[in-house]
Design a protein around this motif. Structure first.
Motif, PDB file in Angstrom:
ATOM      1  N   GLN A   1      -1.829   6.339   9.164  1.00 29.91           N
ATOM      2  CA  GLN A   1      -2.166   5.435  10.259  1.00 29.91           C
ATOM      3  C   GLN A   1      -1.097   4.356  10.417  1.00 29.91           C
ATOM      4  OE1 GLN A   1      -6.139   4.236  10.686  1.00 29.91           O
ATOM      5  NE2 GLN A   1      -6.953   6.140   9.907  1.00 29.91           N
ATOM      6  N   CYS A   2      -0.443   4.054   9.335  1.00 31.78           N
ATOM      7  CA  CYS A   2       0.644   3.078   9.337  1.00 31.78           C
ATOM      8  C   CYS A   2       1.814   3.675   8.569  1.00 31.78           C
ATOM      9  CB  CYS A   2       0.212   1.775   8.668  1.00 31.78           C
ATOM     10  SG  CYS A   2      -1.085   0.900   9.540  1.00 31.78           S
ATOM     11  N   GLY A   3       3.014   3.310   8.978  1.00 33.25           N
ATOM     12  CA  GLY A   3       4.193   3.807   8.294  1.00 33.25           C
ATOM     13  C   GLY A   3       4.539   2.993   7.064  1.00 33.25           C
ATOM     14  N   MET A   4       4.159   1.695   7.088  1.00 32.57           N
ATOM     15  CA  MET A   4       4.478   0.829   5.956  1.00 32.57           C
ATOM     16  C   MET A   4       3.692  -0.470   6.063  1.00 32.57           C
ATOM     17  SD  MET A   4       8.184  -0.671   4.670  1.00 32.57           S
ATOM     18  CE  MET A   4       8.438  -1.730   6.071  1.00 32.57           C
ATOM     19  N   PHE A   5       3.280  -0.979   4.912  1.00 33.21           N
ATOM     20  CA  PHE A   5       2.721  -2.320   4.778  1.00 33.21           C
ATOM     21  C   PHE A   5       3.382  -2.885   3.544  1.00 33.21           C
ATOM     22  CE2 PHE A   5      -0.915  -5.083   3.240  1.00 33.21           C
ATOM     23  CZ  PHE A   5      -0.668  -6.101   4.149  1.00 33.21           C
ATOM     24  N   ALA A   6       4.265  -3.897   3.737  1.00 29.94           N
ATOM     25  CA  ALA A   6       5.097  -4.332   2.616  1.00 29.94           C
ATOM     26  C   ALA A   6       5.478  -5.805   2.724  1.00 29.94           C
ATOM     27  CB  ALA A   6       6.370  -3.489   2.565  1.00 29.94           C
ATOM     28  N   HIS A   7       5.838  -6.366   1.569  1.00 33.54           N
ATOM     29  CA  HIS A   7       6.447  -7.693   1.484  1.00 33.54           C
ATOM     30  C   HIS A   7       7.950  -7.458   1.340  1.00 33.54           C
ATOM     31  CE1 HIS A   7       6.788 -11.947   0.448  1.00 33.54           C
ATOM     32  NE2 HIS A   7       7.705 -11.560  -0.410  1.00 33.54           N
TER      33      HIS A   7
ATOM     34  N   LEU B   1       4.630  -4.665   8.835  1.00 32.37           N
ATOM     35  CA  LEU B   1       3.618  -3.651   9.091  1.00 32.37           C
ATOM     36  C   LEU B   1       4.139  -2.721  10.171  1.00 32.37           C
ATOM     37  CD1 LEU B   1       0.723  -2.514   8.758  1.00 32.37           C
ATOM     38  CD2 LEU B   1       0.025  -4.122  10.551  1.00 32.37           C
ATOM     39  N   ILE B   2       4.306  -1.441   9.829  1.00 29.34           N
ATOM     40  CA  ILE B   2       4.685  -0.423  10.805  1.00 29.34           C
ATOM     41  C   ILE B   2       3.421   0.324  11.204  1.00 29.34           C
ATOM     42  CG2 ILE B   2       5.993   1.679  11.244  1.00 29.34           C
ATOM     43  CD1 ILE B   2       8.092   0.679   9.285  1.00 29.34           C
TER      44      ILE B   2
ATOM     45  N   LEU C   1       0.854  -1.183   0.000  1.00 30.19           N
ATOM     46  CA  LEU C   1       0.000   0.000   0.000  1.00 30.19           C
ATOM     47  C   LEU C   1       0.891   1.234   0.000  1.00 30.19           C
ATOM     48  CD1 LEU C   1      -2.711  -0.938   2.680  1.00 30.19           C
ATOM     49  CD2 LEU C   1      -2.965  -0.957   0.192  1.00 30.19           C
ATOM     50  N   SER C   2       0.439   2.274  -0.677  1.00 28.01           N
ATOM     51  CA  SER C   2       1.198   3.527  -0.738  1.00 28.01           C
ATOM     52  C   SER C   2       0.977   4.337   0.533  1.00 28.01           C
ATOM     53  CB  SER C   2       0.753   4.343  -1.956  1.00 28.01           C
ATOM     54  OG  SER C   2      -0.560   4.841  -1.740  1.00 28.01           O
ATOM     55  N   GLN C   3       1.802   5.363   0.729  1.00 28.07           N
ATOM     56  CA  GLN C   3       1.622   6.259   1.873  1.00 28.07           C
ATOM     57  C   GLN C   3       0.251   6.933   1.831  1.00 28.07           C
ATOM     58  OE1 GLN C   3       3.589   6.765   4.676  1.00 28.07           O
ATOM     59  NE2 GLN C   3       4.488   4.903   3.835  1.00 28.07           N
TER      60      GLN C   3
ATOM     61  N   HIS D   1      12.731   1.767  17.036  1.00 30.27           N
ATOM     62  CA  HIS D   1      11.497   2.422  16.602  1.00 30.27           C
ATOM     63  C   HIS D   1      11.098   3.480  17.618  1.00 30.27           C
ATOM     64  CE1 HIS D   1      10.198   0.134  13.031  1.00 30.27           C
ATOM     65  NE2 HIS D   1      11.069  -0.736  13.514  1.00 30.27           N
ATOM     66  N   HIS D   2      10.779   4.656  17.123  1.00 31.41           N
ATOM     67  CA  HIS D   2      10.334   5.768  17.952  1.00 31.41           C
ATOM     68  C   HIS D   2       9.098   6.375  17.297  1.00 31.41           C
ATOM     69  CE1 HIS D   2      13.964   5.480  20.343  1.00 31.41           C
ATOM     70  NE2 HIS D   2      14.633   5.350  19.203  1.00 31.41           N
ATOM     71  N   GLY D   3       7.985   6.310  17.991  1.00 27.21           N
ATOM     72  CA  GLY D   3       6.727   6.820  17.441  1.00 27.21           C
ATOM     73  C   GLY D   3       5.937   5.780  16.672  1.00 27.21           C
ATOM     74  N   ASN D   4       6.456   4.543  16.622  1.00 26.30           N
ATOM     75  CA  ASN D   4       5.745   3.464  15.936  1.00 26.30           C
ATOM     76  C   ASN D   4       6.292   2.114  16.397  1.00 26.30           C
ATOM     77  OD1 ASN D   4       8.121   2.813  14.364  1.00 26.30           O
ATOM     78  ND2 ASN D   4       7.607   4.524  13.029  1.00 26.30           N
ATOM     79  N   GLY D   5       5.586   1.055  16.052  1.00 24.08           N
ATOM     80  CA  GLY D   5       6.032  -0.318  16.289  1.00 24.08           C
ATOM     81  C   GLY D   5       5.971  -1.075  14.976  1.00 24.08           C
ATOM     82  N   GLU D   6       6.644  -2.235  14.933  1.00 23.34           N
ATOM     83  CA  GLU D   6       6.673  -2.978  13.676  1.00 23.34           C
ATOM     84  C   GLU D   6       6.516  -4.474  13.927  1.00 23.34           C
ATOM     85  OE1 GLU D   6       9.102  -3.016   9.492  1.00 23.34           O
ATOM     86  OE2 GLU D   6      10.243  -2.524  11.298  1.00 23.34           O
ATOM     87  N   ALA D   7       5.661  -5.094  13.120  1.00 25.33           N
ATOM     88  CA  ALA D   7       5.453  -6.548  13.153  1.00 25.33           C
ATOM     89  C   ALA D   7       5.975  -7.159  11.866  1.00 25.33           C
ATOM     90  CB  ALA D   7       3.966  -6.862  13.309  1.00 25.33           C
TER      91      ALA D   7
END
Length: 116
Positions: A35-41, A110-111, A27-29, A55-61
């Motif tokens: 709401q999310c910083g990134m959704f990527a493969h 996912l950020i 998904l693009s910005q 990470h500062h200001g966000n988390g990542e899975a």
């Protein structure tokens, strides 16, 4: 809505890692709407890694979809494989390395931005 075109980026020595990583932005910005910083493969080819970073200001899975690797969870090394999910909360750090001599390590990243 089906999105068939994705931006693909090759990053050399990402966060001080080895080799390169390939990021396919699902998904693009604009679509993420802050709401999310990134959704990527993400693909880590053999002998490649994503260096340790905080990470500062966000988390990542990461949802591991293929291969095996070594995940740094705040400096504690953990083996990961397809089907595993890892999470780095706001204020903590992580990195990941492909440990397979023959197979790519692939995961969905996912950020999630921390509410202010």
């Amino acid at each position: 809505m089906i999105l068939s075109e994705h931006q693909i980026v090759r990053k050399e020595k990402a966060n001080g890692g080895k080799g390169h990583i390939i990021i396919e932005h699902l998904l693009s910005q604009d679509q993420l709407q802050n709401q999310c910083g990134m959704f990527a493969h993400v693909t880590l080819e053999v002998n490649c890694s994503l260096g340790y970073h905080e990470h500062h200001g966000n988390g990542e899975a990461y949802y591991i979809t293929k291969g095996t690797g070594l995940y740094s969870d705040n400096g504690t090394m953990v083996e990961v494989k397809a089907g595993d999910v890892v999470f780095c909360p706001d204020g903590e750090g992580h990195g990941i390395e492909n440990t397979s001599p023959t197979e790519n390590l692939e995961f969905t990243a996912l950020i999630v931005n921390t509410p202010k």
